[in-house]
Write a protein that holds these residues in place. Sequence first.
Motif, PDB file in Angstrom:
ATOM      1  N   SER A  67      36.434 -56.097  30.859  1.00  0.00           N
ATOM      2  CA  SER A  67      35.197 -55.725  30.184  1.00  0.00           C
ATOM      3  C   SER A  67      35.186 -54.216  30.012  1.00  0.00           C
ATOM      4  N   LEU A  68      34.721 -53.781  28.843  1.00  0.00           N
ATOM      5  CA  LEU A  68      34.687 -52.357  28.520  1.00  0.00           C
ATOM      6  C   LEU A  68      33.393 -52.039  27.781  1.00  0.00           C
ATOM      7  N   HIS A  69      32.748 -50.944  28.167  1.00  0.00           N
ATOM      8  CA  HIS A  69      31.601 -50.449  27.419  1.00  0.00           C
ATOM      9  C   HIS A  69      32.051 -49.635  26.210  1.00  0.00           C
ATOM     10  N   ASP A  70      33.177 -48.940  26.353  1.00  0.00           N
ATOM     11  CA  ASP A  70      33.677 -48.073  25.299  1.00  0.00           C
ATOM     12  C   ASP A  70      34.345 -48.932  24.226  1.00  0.00           C
TER      13      ASP A  70
ATOM     14  N   LEU B  40      39.440 -57.132  35.203  1.00  0.00           N
ATOM     15  CA  LEU B  40      38.979 -55.756  35.392  1.00  0.00           C
ATOM     16  C   LEU B  40      37.595 -55.593  34.781  1.00  0.00           C
ATOM     17  N   ASP B  41      36.646 -55.158  35.601  1.00  0.00           N
ATOM     18  CA  ASP B  41      35.268 -54.966  35.148  1.00  0.00           C
ATOM     19  C   ASP B  41      35.006 -53.468  35.036  1.00  0.00           C
ATOM     20  N   GLU B  42      34.974 -52.968  33.826  1.00  0.00           N
ATOM     21  CA  GLU B  42      34.759 -51.544  33.551  1.00  0.00           C
ATOM     22  C   GLU B  42      35.741 -50.664  34.331  1.00  0.00           C
ATOM     23  N   PRO B  43      37.047 -50.849  34.113  1.00  0.00           N
ATOM     24  CA  PRO B  43      38.034 -50.107  34.920  1.00  0.00           C
ATOM     25  C   PRO B  43      38.079 -48.615  34.626  1.00  0.00           C
ATOM     26  N   THR B  44      37.536 -48.169  33.487  1.00  0.00           N
ATOM     27  CA  THR B  44      37.584 -46.743  33.164  1.00  0.00           C
ATOM     28  C   THR B  44      36.384 -45.974  33.707  1.00  0.00           C
ATOM     29  N   ASN B  45      35.453 -46.669  34.365  1.00  0.00           N
ATOM     30  CA  ASN B  45      34.319 -45.969  34.978  1.00  0.00           C
ATOM     31  C   ASN B  45      34.822 -44.903  35.953  1.00  0.00           C
ATOM     32  N   HIS B  46      34.206 -43.761  35.953  1.00  0.00           N
ATOM     33  CA  HIS B  46      34.481 -42.651  36.866  1.00  0.00           C
ATOM     34  C   HIS B  46      35.774 -41.904  36.540  1.00  0.00           C
TER      35      HIS B  46
ATOM     36  N   VAL C  30      36.506 -47.020  10.765  1.00  0.00           N
ATOM     37  CA  VAL C  30      37.538 -46.360   9.973  1.00  0.00           C
ATOM     38  C   VAL C  30      38.856 -46.455  10.716  1.00  0.00           C
ATOM     39  N   ASP C  31      39.926 -45.989  10.093  1.00  0.00           N
ATOM     40  CA  ASP C  31      41.225 -45.933  10.761  1.00  0.00           C
ATOM     41  C   ASP C  31      41.319 -44.664  11.595  1.00  0.00           C
ATOM     42  N   HIS C  32      41.775 -44.819  12.835  1.00  0.00           N
ATOM     43  CA  HIS C  32      41.981 -43.653  13.694  1.00  0.00           C
ATOM     44  C   HIS C  32      43.076 -42.782  13.075  1.00  0.00           C
ATOM     45  N   PRO C  33      42.837 -41.482  12.905  1.00  0.00           N
ATOM     46  CA  PRO C  33      43.818 -40.644  12.221  1.00  0.00           C
ATOM     47  C   PRO C  33      45.125 -40.467  12.978  1.00  0.00           C
ATOM     48  N   LEU C  34      45.150 -40.730  14.292  1.00  0.00           N
ATOM     49  CA  LEU C  34      46.381 -40.568  15.066  1.00  0.00           C
ATOM     50  C   LEU C  34      47.106 -41.883  15.296  1.00  0.00           C
ATOM     51  N   THR C  35      46.356 -42.975  15.528  1.00  0.00           N
ATOM     52  CA  THR C  35      46.980 -44.236  15.929  1.00  0.00           C
ATOM     53  C   THR C  35      46.879 -45.342  14.895  1.00  0.00           C
ATOM     54  N   GLY C  36      45.934 -45.222  13.962  1.00  0.00           N
ATOM     55  CA  GLY C  36      45.702 -46.297  13.013  1.00  0.00           C
ATOM     56  C   GLY C  36      44.844 -47.419  13.547  1.00  0.00           C
ATOM     57  N   ASP C  37      44.445 -47.362  14.826  1.00  0.00           N
ATOM     58  CA  ASP C  37      43.554 -48.376  15.392  1.00  0.00           C
ATOM     59  C   ASP C  37      42.169 -48.260  14.752  1.00  0.00           C
ATOM     60  N   PRO C  38      41.360 -49.325  14.814  1.00  0.00           N
ATOM     61  CA  PRO C  38      39.974 -49.194  14.357  1.00  0.00           C
ATOM     62  C   PRO C  38      39.247 -48.126  15.174  1.00  0.00           C
ATOM     63  N   LEU C  39      38.510 -47.273  14.501  1.00  0.00           N
ATOM     64  CA  LEU C  39      37.740 -46.221  15.150  1.00  0.00           C
ATOM     65  C   LEU C  39      36.296 -46.348  14.692  1.00  0.00           C
ATOM     66  N   ILE C  40      35.385 -46.500  15.645  1.00  0.00           N
ATOM     67  CA  ILE C  40      33.979 -46.694  15.322  1.00  0.00           C
ATOM     68  C   ILE C  40      33.274 -45.339  15.351  1.00  0.00           C
ATOM     69  N   ALA C  41      32.684 -44.979  14.219  1.00  0.00           N
ATOM     70  CA  ALA C  41      31.900 -43.744  14.119  1.00  0.00           C
ATOM     71  C   ALA C  41      30.433 -44.131  14.163  1.00  0.00           C
ATOM     72  N   PHE C  42      29.775 -43.740  15.253  1.00  0.00           N
ATOM     73  CA  PHE C  42      28.382 -44.102  15.452  1.00  0.00           C
ATOM     74  C   PHE C  42      27.464 -43.036  14.873  1.00  0.00           C
ATOM     75  N   ASP C  43      26.321 -43.489  14.370  1.00  0.00           N
ATOM     76  CA  ASP C  43      25.251 -42.571  14.000  1.00  0.00           C
ATOM     77  C   ASP C  43      24.428 -42.320  15.263  1.00  0.00           C
TER      78      ASP C  43
ATOM     79  N   VAL D 140      33.181 -57.408  25.375  1.00  0.00           N
ATOM     80  CA  VAL D 140      32.272 -56.326  25.032  1.00  0.00           C
ATOM     81  C   VAL D 140      30.902 -56.920  24.760  1.00  0.00           C
ATOM     82  N   GLY D 141      29.887 -56.095  24.906  1.00  0.00           N
ATOM     83  CA  GLY D 141      28.525 -56.537  24.678  1.00  0.00           C
ATOM     84  C   GLY D 141      27.563 -55.582  25.340  1.00  0.00           C
ATOM     85  N   PRO D 142      26.299 -55.649  24.990  1.00  0.00           N
ATOM     86  CA  PRO D 142      25.304 -54.761  25.584  1.00  0.00           C
ATOM     87  C   PRO D 142      25.132 -55.022  27.078  1.00  0.00           C
ATOM     88  N   ASN D 143      24.465 -54.082  27.742  1.00  0.00           N
ATOM     89  CA  ASN D 143      24.098 -54.310  29.146  1.00  0.00           C
ATOM     90  C   ASN D 143      23.289 -55.603  29.255  1.00  0.00           C
ATOM     91  N   GLY D 144      23.601 -56.400  30.281  1.00  0.00           N
ATOM     92  CA  GLY D 144      22.867 -57.633  30.498  1.00  0.00           C
ATOM     93  C   GLY D 144      23.328 -58.799  29.651  1.00  0.00           C
TER      94      GLY D 144
END
Length: 284
Positions: free
Chosen positions: A191-194, A162-168, A239-252, A34-38
Amino acid sequence: MRIDIEDLHVTYAGRTVVAGAGLIAAEGEITGLVGPNGSGKSTLLRTVYRHLRPAAGRVLLSGTDLRRLSPAEAARHVAALPQERGGDFELTVREVVAMGRTPYKRAFAGEDATDRDVVARALADVGMARHAGRRFTELSGGERQRVLLARAFAQQPDVLVLDEPTNHLDIRHQVELLALLRAQRRTTLVSLHDLNAAASVCDRLHVLHDGRVVASGPPREVLRPALLAEVFGVRACVVDHPLTGDPLIAFDHRAPEPDGPDVPLSAPEQCSGLVPGGHTGERP
């Protein structure tokens, strides 16, 4: 098999894109970039599937330098789904997937029963079996993505890159693809943007910034508010994902993280009320 990347330097168009990167993709685990574009994610992956030659450093497959393998031998071990998807194949869906069997075939050799079984299973895995007779050019972007993933599966590789396999892909097919990767338990470098998808599917994350690996570890240890502010320039709580317990990132989403040393990062107490049992990104 595992992938070891040692002190990798890659230059592209006269510019250093990856500078001294080192990381491990452990056997049977899903390792995320993971990381920013570029930041160098795609360039690093291209060296793993031998599309680019590094200026320095090595990519090892269970201790063997990948550059020492023949193209066919490397393709039997490593299959890739790059961001650049190739041309519009004037082939059927099934014929595109069958291209994944090429590393196992002698010149002009026809299909055998094993090839047919492998191709059928790969199409079924990505939900495209009923589209086997359609032309690849007739497909939507998401359908093409799934067909090319099936082609990679048909190679029966030890390692998936796999380079951004969830695209499209729409949300259902994103969820299905990530679940499929988890179920396969094949050594996977992705690699994943999400970042939330990365936190859900990956056993280990490596964060790239300006061509360098700046953080590595399990998602919950890596994805902290301070790192998200520093690397991605955003305010966020974990925070904790309410369904899975995985880390969930809440962005401003209202504004990026302000610049300047005197601007405080997102305070842990701001996260505590988001969901019951909310996790702040700090270890308990």
